[in-house]
Design an enzyme around this catalytic site. Structure first.
Site, mmCIF file in Angstrom:
data_model
loop_
_atom_site.group_PDB
_atom_site.id
_atom_site.type_symbol
_atom_site.label_atom_id
_atom_site.label_comp_id
_atom_site.label_asym_id
_atom_site.label_seq_id
_atom_site.Cartn_x
_atom_site.Cartn_y
_atom_site.Cartn_z
ATOM 1 N N GLU A 66 42.073 42.501 34.533
ATOM 2 C CA GLU A 66 42.098 42.160 35.957
ATOM 3 C C GLU A 66 41.120 41.023 36.224
ATOM 4 O O GLU A 66 39.928 41.129 35.948
ATOM 5 C CB GLU A 66 41.760 43.379 36.826
ATOM 6 C CG GLU A 66 42.011 43.048 38.286
ATOM 7 C CD GLU A 66 41.775 44.214 39.230
ATOM 8 O OE1 GLU A 66 41.453 43.934 40.401
ATOM 9 O OE2 GLU A 66 41.893 45.376 38.823
ATOM 10 N N HIS A 109 41.870 53.358 32.771
ATOM 11 C CA HIS A 109 41.336 52.537 33.863
ATOM 12 C C HIS A 109 39.823 52.396 33.690
ATOM 13 O O HIS A 109 39.087 53.350 33.899
ATOM 14 C CB HIS A 109 41.687 53.228 35.189
ATOM 15 C CG HIS A 109 41.228 52.501 36.409
ATOM 16 N ND1 HIS A 109 40.352 53.038 37.314
ATOM 17 C CD2 HIS A 109 41.555 51.274 36.885
ATOM 18 C CE1 HIS A 109 40.149 52.173 38.297
ATOM 19 N NE2 HIS A 109 40.868 51.103 38.065
ATOM 20 N N HIS A 155 33.274 45.288 36.874
ATOM 21 C CA HIS A 155 34.143 45.384 38.048
ATOM 22 C C HIS A 155 33.557 44.699 39.289
ATOM 23 O O HIS A 155 34.233 43.924 39.954
ATOM 24 C CB HIS A 155 34.438 46.856 38.355
ATOM 25 C CG HIS A 155 35.319 47.053 39.547
ATOM 26 N ND1 HIS A 155 34.829 47.099 40.839
ATOM 27 C CD2 HIS A 155 36.670 47.187 39.659
ATOM 28 C CE1 HIS A 155 35.840 47.265 41.683
ATOM 29 N NE2 HIS A 155 36.964 47.321 40.997
#
Length: 261
Positions: free
Chosen positions: A127, A27, A69
């Site tokens: 993502e 992750h 992110h």
């Protein structure tokens, strides 16, 4: 073309069956030891035995795809303000923040740099953080980077907002897509990869069985899976996310080595 022998999302479940264990998906890389989403964090994760890498995609002011992110620079760099208001050169001039709070000379990488450094051999879980993916122009930029790197089938696109992945799929219908959900305890039908927030798996212990009947891959949204690994092994999930890929990999191996009571 794709090199043979490297795992992609089409063969993921088959390979997972052969491996006899869930695959470990780092992750944002080995983010407890190196600045998250940097090449250093990803390479360390692979060295620790991660099978695949999860990261986040955003666009810079000059439409470059970076692995980042947050919508703003503060938490992870010495910079400030929205990512989208800075060029790639400006962002790559910044130091990134280490897990201990100090600064590192590891730079914010582009998606192309990650593909290059992994030789296009590592499955990527991407993502889609940026709302720009809803626009065809930006969806096309992503597809171009993946095609140039030869990793189109080895890249799965996921988002909390399923319309983001559908927008990219409209540009290229062949790309594997997935959905992350915080509230739906039932696998959705139109996603090949499912990331249910882990409590949903306990609400619906048949989640994986249902998903597998439809040919989908299950990777619970749980970057600290250690306390729940026994359940994941019993449910035969396909992959586990890990902030600590090395530790999670060792723990899985240990659990599988001793007979299950």
């Amino acid at each position: 073309g794709d090199k043979r022998g490297a795992m992609d999302w089409d063969t993921f479940r088959e390979e997972r069956r052969c491996a006899g264990r869930p695959f470990v998906v780092a992750h944002r890389g080995a983010r407890l030891l190196e600045p998250e989403n940097t090449l250093r964090a990803f390479l360390l994760a692979l060295a620790q035995g991660a099978d695949a890498l999860e990261t986040d995609l955003r666009f810079t002011a000059d439409d470059e795809l970076i692995l980042f992110h947050d919508p703003t620079l503060e938490r992870m760099t010495e910079g400030a303000g929205p990512v989208r208001k800075h060029t790639l050169a400006q962002i790559q001039a910044l130091r990134t923040r280490r897990p201990d709070g100090g600064f590192s000379d590891a730079r914010v990488p582009t998606l192309a740099e990650l593909i290059k450094v992994t030789g296009g051999q590592t499955p990527l879980l991407l993502e889609l953080k940026d709302p720009l993916f809803l626009q065809r122009k930006y969806a096309q930029i992503l597809i171009d980077v993946l095609e140039r790197g030869g990793v189109l089938r080895r890249s799965a696109l996921v988002s909390f907002r399923f319309e983001h992945v559908l927008a990219v799929r409209a540009v290229h219908p062949d790309i594997p897509i997935g959905h992350i959900t915080l509230k739906n305890p039932w696998p959705r039908r139109d996603a090949q990869l499912l990331g249910p927030f882990w409590p949903l798996m306990f609400l619906n212990p048949f989640y994986t069985a249902i998903a597998h009947r439809r040919g989908a891959i299950v990777a619970p949204l749980d970057p600290t899976p250690e306390p729940r690994l026994r359940f994941y092994l019993a449910w035969e999930v396909d992959a586990v996310l890990a902030d600590d890929p090395g530790g999670v990999r060792q723990r899985i191996d240990a659990l599988l080595a001793k007979p299950q009571r």
